[in-house]
Design a protein around this motif. Structure first.
Motif, PDB file in Angstrom:
ATOM      1  N   LEU B  67       0.824  -1.204   0.000  1.00  0.00           N
ATOM      2  CA  LEU B  67       0.000   0.000   0.000  1.00  0.00           C
ATOM      3  C   LEU B  67       0.860   1.257   0.000  1.00  0.00           C
ATOM      4  O   LEU B  67       0.613   2.206  -0.746  1.00  0.00           O
ATOM      5  CB  LEU B  67      -0.907   0.019   1.243  1.00  0.00           C
ATOM      6  N   VAL B  68       1.873   1.250   0.855  1.00  0.00           N
ATOM      7  CA  VAL B  68       2.744   2.425   0.971  1.00  0.00           C
ATOM      8  C   VAL B  68       3.502   2.645  -0.331  1.00  0.00           C
ATOM      9  O   VAL B  68       3.559   3.763  -0.847  1.00  0.00           O
ATOM     10  CB  VAL B  68       3.734   2.257   2.151  1.00  0.00           C
ATOM     11  N   GLN B  69       4.030   1.565  -0.888  1.00  0.00           N
ATOM     12  CA  GLN B  69       4.771   1.700  -2.141  1.00  0.00           C
ATOM     13  C   GLN B  69       3.867   2.196  -3.261  1.00  0.00           C
ATOM     14  O   GLN B  69       4.274   3.020  -4.083  1.00  0.00           O
ATOM     15  CB  GLN B  69       5.411   0.364  -2.520  1.00  0.00           C
ATOM     16  N   GLN B  70       2.641   1.684  -3.274  1.00  0.00           N
ATOM     17  CA  GLN B  70       1.665   2.162  -4.263  1.00  0.00           C
ATOM     18  C   GLN B  70       1.540   3.684  -4.194  1.00  0.00           C
ATOM     19  O   GLN B  70       1.566   4.364  -5.207  1.00  0.00           O
ATOM     20  CB  GLN B  70       0.289   1.548  -3.972  1.00  0.00           C
ATOM     21  N   ARG B  71       1.368   4.180  -2.976  1.00  0.00           N
ATOM     22  CA  ARG B  71       1.172   5.625  -2.795  1.00  0.00           C
ATOM     23  C   ARG B  71       2.402   6.400  -3.254  1.00  0.00           C
ATOM     24  O   ARG B  71       2.279   7.430  -3.911  1.00  0.00           O
ATOM     25  CB  ARG B  71       0.855   5.931  -1.342  1.00  0.00           C
TER      26      ARG B  71
END
Lengths: 197, 197
Positions: B67-71
């Motif tokens: 999720l963090v990498q996506q953002r």
DNA sequence: CTTTTTACAATACGTTCGTATTGCCAAAGC
DNA sequence: GCTTTGGCAATACGAACGTATTGTAAAAAG
């Protein structure tokens, strides 16, 4: 009254065992039986000194907090009257998990953090301590400024935040073995060299 | 083959529930039944998608990491080509728990930290990420220096450590309500003002 | 010496846990 | 349309849990 034992000593011994487990495996590894086994006592003994698991958990951080305060009251400051720089360095190095004792304290602090969200008594341990630490750091910077050892255009409050942030952010990498305590110490010394002149 | 469902969607939904519980009550509050209740599904469904509790726990942080990498991949950088200062500010503000999403991520990161000590796969999430972040910050400082926006006598590596430390140390006080996200943002902006000129 | 109370150890009890097992329904393949 | 299989729900099971209960040795008080 019959046989008297040192209640605090007994409770502390049990708290010691709990803190060891928490630092190694987290709060989820805490059971009354596990603490009893680690302490080498029976669960009956633990029940005798703590009404329930929650009280045991609560006592353990209060005990750790007491341990830390003891060290600060007794060992600070190591040799006679320190200069502001020596005091600053001592305080900053105190916050990094550089040996087994401080490593345990650091890990236990992390483990209890989420509990602080809902538990006002636990929260107070952090909420009371942090501003005092900031004030101490800022005061030391101010003293060094007045002695002419730090440039007068530095803002003591900002410097306190930078110093604390620098020291505080060493925790995770040191604990996880990404950085040695010596490297963390060097980072702090390097910045102190820049700050003082 | 019969009825096909989106496996990742199912697993993610369960991971979401787990992360919510962890952020609120820590890893010690995680049980398969509790996660099932939070997700509004049966324990049977969880068993169907995860071999055991450990795999569920492991998937959940990997999911959060994703999720963090996506953002970071999608939202960085918000508007067109940012200046080094804008990029620096964006990265630093990204690390402070300023809204519910980031607050949950921050708390989950804390909750899993002790597990990283013994679990190499978990450790890697931190050990790989931190140096990359340091390098990114140092590079941005260097770029600003080359553009003449930061004094050339500043050491990019040292500045990266100070900036990260300053941002990182905002986490606990913000999460515990000792400081608002706005105050944390102000502290970072204040230092950026000093760094840039 | 007797009584009382502290300091436990041992065990028991009901609950919750992770997980194994079983069964059923719906859809794809033949 | 029958079979097969994925996608579950429901339930069962043994272990571990927090805690209550019970029993006992020993020392202080009388």
């Amino acid at each position: 009254m019959p046989r008297q034992v040192d209640h605090k000593a007994r409770r502390d011994q049990i708290a010691e065992a709990l803190l060891d487990i928490v630092a190694d495996h987290g709060l989820e590894a805490i059971s009354v039986r596990a603490v009893a086994a680690q302490a080498g006592v029976s669960t009956g003994r633990i029940q005798h000194y703590f009404a329930n698991k929650d009280e045991l958990l609560a006592y353990a951080i209060e005990y750790q907090d007491w341990l830390v305060q003891q060290r600060w009251n007794e060992q600070a400051w190591p040799e006679g009257e320190p200069t502001p720089r020596e005091a600053l360095r001592w305080v900053l190095l105190e916050t990094i998990p550089r040996d087994d004792r401080r490593r345990r304290e650091w890990l236990v602090g992390v483990a209890y953090l989420i509990r602080m969200l809902a538990n006002p008594k636990l929260r107070a341990l952090y909420v009371d301590g942090l501003p005092r630490l900031y004030r101490l750091l800022a005061d030391l910077v101010r003293m060094a400024q007045e002695a002419g050892d730090i440039a007068p255009d530095r803002d003591p409050e900002v410097e306190a935040e930078l110093l604390f942030g620098l020291a505080d952010s060493q925790g995770p990498p040191v604990v996880l073995g990404l950085r040695t305590p010596e490297q963390a110490t060097a980072a702090i010394d390097y910045y102190l060299d820049h700050l003082f002149r």
